[in-house]
Motif scaffolding. Structure first.
Motif, PDB file in Angstrom:
ATOM      1  N   SER A   4      39.063  25.935  30.481  1.00 12.30           N
ATOM      2  CA  SER A   4      38.477  27.226  30.859  1.00 12.30           C
ATOM      3  C   SER A   4      38.282  27.313  32.374  1.00 12.30           C
ATOM      4  O   SER A   4      38.440  28.376  32.954  1.00 12.30           O
ATOM      5  CB  SER A   4      37.157  27.460  30.128  1.00 12.30           C
ATOM      6  N   ARG A   5      37.959  26.181  33.022  1.00 17.83           N
ATOM      7  CA  ARG A   5      37.874  26.188  34.479  1.00 17.83           C
ATOM      8  C   ARG A   5      39.242  26.435  35.110  1.00 17.83           C
ATOM      9  O   ARG A   5      39.357  27.142  36.100  1.00 17.83           O
ATOM     10  CB  ARG A   5      37.314  24.859  34.993  1.00 17.83           C
ATOM     11  N   ARG A   7      41.718  28.102  33.751  1.00 18.57           N
ATOM     12  CA  ARG A   7      42.051  29.512  33.553  1.00 18.57           C
ATOM     13  C   ARG A   7      41.274  30.397  34.522  1.00 18.57           C
ATOM     14  O   ARG A   7      41.799  31.362  35.058  1.00 18.57           O
ATOM     15  CB  ARG A   7      41.794  29.934  32.105  1.00 18.57           C
ATOM     16  N   ALA A   8      40.018  30.060  34.741  1.00 25.90           N
ATOM     17  CA  ALA A   8      39.199  30.839  35.671  1.00 25.90           C
ATOM     18  C   ALA A   8      39.761  30.739  37.092  1.00 25.90           C
ATOM     19  O   ALA A   8      39.828  31.743  37.810  1.00 25.90           O
ATOM     20  CB  ALA A   8      37.752  30.359  35.639  1.00 25.90           C
ATOM     21  N   LEU A  12      41.266  33.740  39.342  1.00 21.95           N
ATOM     22  CA  LEU A  12      40.749  33.991  40.681  1.00 21.95           C
ATOM     23  C   LEU A  12      41.880  34.050  41.705  1.00 21.95           C
ATOM     24  O   LEU A  12      41.947  34.975  42.522  1.00 21.95           O
ATOM     25  CB  LEU A  12      39.743  32.900  41.074  1.00 21.95           C
TER      26      LEU A  12
END
Length: 124
Positions: A4-5, A7-8, A12
């Protein structure tokens, strides 16, 4: 958690790329507009003739790459002069950044939505 990091971070970077590309495109359009207005004071004769009585001179704009041209008749023959334009490689890179950034964010949103729907269906 790591996925998830990742993907974030990708979202960004992709959205930042799209924003930077859009700002460069808008800056190019504004520069062409301002440079064309300045040319009406001391630029090519065609641009100075726009709006004068008896003159058929016109200024037209292209969106991509941002460019302004002046068209008028000299001795009955139409002539076109490029007043100002943005660098084609710069405009291409900016448009590519917008398309790539927006496309990446859209694909990420669609895959996340499908992943969520699939997980909800499996839970029953």
């Amino acid at each position: 958690m790591l996925a998830s990091r990742g993907r974030a971070l990708l979202a960004l970077v992709a959205s930042g790329l799209a924003i930077v590309g859009f700002v460069v495109l808008v800056g190019g359009w504004l520069r062409v507009d301002v440079d064309t207005m300045r040319a009406s004071q001391d630029g090519p004769a065609c641009v100075r003739a726009v709006g004068q009585d008896g003159s058929d001179a016109t200024v037209s704009y292209r969106v991509f790459p941002a460019r302004s041209t002046c068209t008028w008749s000299v001795d009955g023959m139409p002539q076109e002069t490029v007043v100002t334009q943005v660098s084609v490689p710069l405009a291409g890179a900016a448009l590519g950044g917008v398309v790539l950034g927006v496309g990446t964010v859209v694909v990420m949103a669609v895959t996340a939505r499908r992943r969520t729907a699939r997980a909800a269906a499996e839970r029953g």
